[in-house]
Design a protein around this motif. Structure first.
Motif, PDB file in Angstrom:
ATOM      1  N   LEU A   1      16.649 -28.960  47.190  1.00  0.00           N
ATOM      2  CA  LEU A   1      16.300 -30.372  47.351  1.00  0.00           C
ATOM      3  C   LEU A   1      16.475 -31.133  46.037  1.00  0.00           C
ATOM      4  CD1 LEU A   1      15.126 -32.458  49.329  1.00  0.00           C
ATOM      5  CD2 LEU A   1      12.856 -31.792  48.529  1.00  0.00           C
ATOM      6  N   THR A   2      17.147 -32.253  46.100  1.00  0.00           N
ATOM      7  CA  THR A   2      17.365 -33.105  44.936  1.00  0.00           C
ATOM      8  C   THR A   2      16.063 -33.828  44.592  1.00  0.00           C
ATOM      9  OG1 THR A   2      19.632 -33.464  45.691  1.00  0.00           O
ATOM     10  CG2 THR A   2      18.779 -34.998  44.057  1.00  0.00           C
ATOM     11  N   PRO A   3      15.701 -33.915  43.308  1.00  0.00           N
ATOM     12  CA  PRO A   3      14.472 -34.628  42.944  1.00  0.00           C
ATOM     13  C   PRO A   3      14.470 -36.048  43.510  1.00  0.00           C
ATOM     14  CG  PRO A   3      15.321 -33.445  41.055  1.00  0.00           C
ATOM     15  CD  PRO A   3      16.363 -33.341  42.149  1.00  0.00           C
ATOM     16  N   GLY A   4      13.350 -36.442  44.094  1.00  0.00           N
ATOM     17  CA  GLY A   4      13.222 -37.777  44.675  1.00  0.00           C
ATOM     18  C   GLY A   4      13.596 -37.839  46.143  1.00  0.00           C
ATOM     19  N   ASP A   5      14.169 -36.773  46.690  1.00  0.00           N
ATOM     20  CA  ASP A   5      14.553 -36.759  48.100  1.00  0.00           C
ATOM     21  C   ASP A   5      13.452 -36.135  48.959  1.00  0.00           C
ATOM     22  OD1 ASP A   5      16.971 -37.917  47.630  1.00  0.00           O
ATOM     23  OD2 ASP A   5      18.186 -36.241  48.335  1.00  0.00           O
ATOM     24  N   ASN A   6      13.477 -36.447  50.217  1.00  0.00           N
ATOM     25  CA  ASN A   6      12.637 -35.802  51.221  1.00  0.00           C
ATOM     26  C   ASN A   6      13.550 -34.998  52.133  1.00  0.00           C
ATOM     27  OD1 ASN A   6      10.189 -36.868  50.405  1.00  0.00           O
ATOM     28  ND2 ASN A   6      10.374 -38.664  51.687  1.00  0.00           N
ATOM     29  N   ILE A   7      12.961 -34.006  52.799  1.00  0.00           N
ATOM     30  CA  ILE A   7      13.757 -33.158  53.683  1.00  0.00           C
ATOM     31  C   ILE A   7      12.923 -32.738  54.884  1.00  0.00           C
ATOM     32  CG2 ILE A   7      13.161 -31.012  52.512  1.00  0.00           C
ATOM     33  CD1 ILE A   7      16.077 -30.102  52.935  1.00  0.00           C
TER      34      ILE A   7
END
Length: 78
Positions: free
Chosen positions: A31-37
Motif C-alpha cells: 500500500l502506498t502511503p496516504g492510500d486506502n485499500i
C-alpha cells in the motif's frame, strides 16, 4: 498495517480493528502511503481477492484517526 476486517460466516458478522501482519506479497504490504485499500474475499473472489485502492484522507487525517482510536482505547482500559 493498521487494518479493519469484517467477516461474515454462517450468518454471524465479526468486526476487528487493529494491527495486522501483512506478508511481503500481500496487497496490504504494498500500500502506498496516504492510500486506502479494500481487499475483498468472497464466494466469487476466494482464490484471487478483489482489490480496490485509491487516495485516502491524507497523512494528517489518518494520524488523527489513529490517535483518536488510541485515546479511546486508553480511556476504556482504565
Amino acid at each position: 498495517r493498521y487494518t479493519g476486517a469484517l467477516t461474515i460466516a454462517e450468518g454471524k458478522v465479526t468486526a476487528k480493528v487493529g494491527l495486522a501482519y501483512a506478508t511481503q506479497g500481500d496487497a496490504l504490504a504494498n500500500l502506498t502511503p496516504g492510500d486506502n485499500i479494500f481487499v475483498i474475499n468472497s464466494q466469487w473472489y476466494s482464490d484471487n481477492a478483489l482489490v480496490i485502492q485509491g487516495p485516502g484522507a491524507g497523512k494528517e487525517v489518518t494520524a488523527a484517526g489513529v490517535h483518536s482510536d488510541l485515546y479511546w482505547l486508553v480511556q476504556n482500559l482504565k
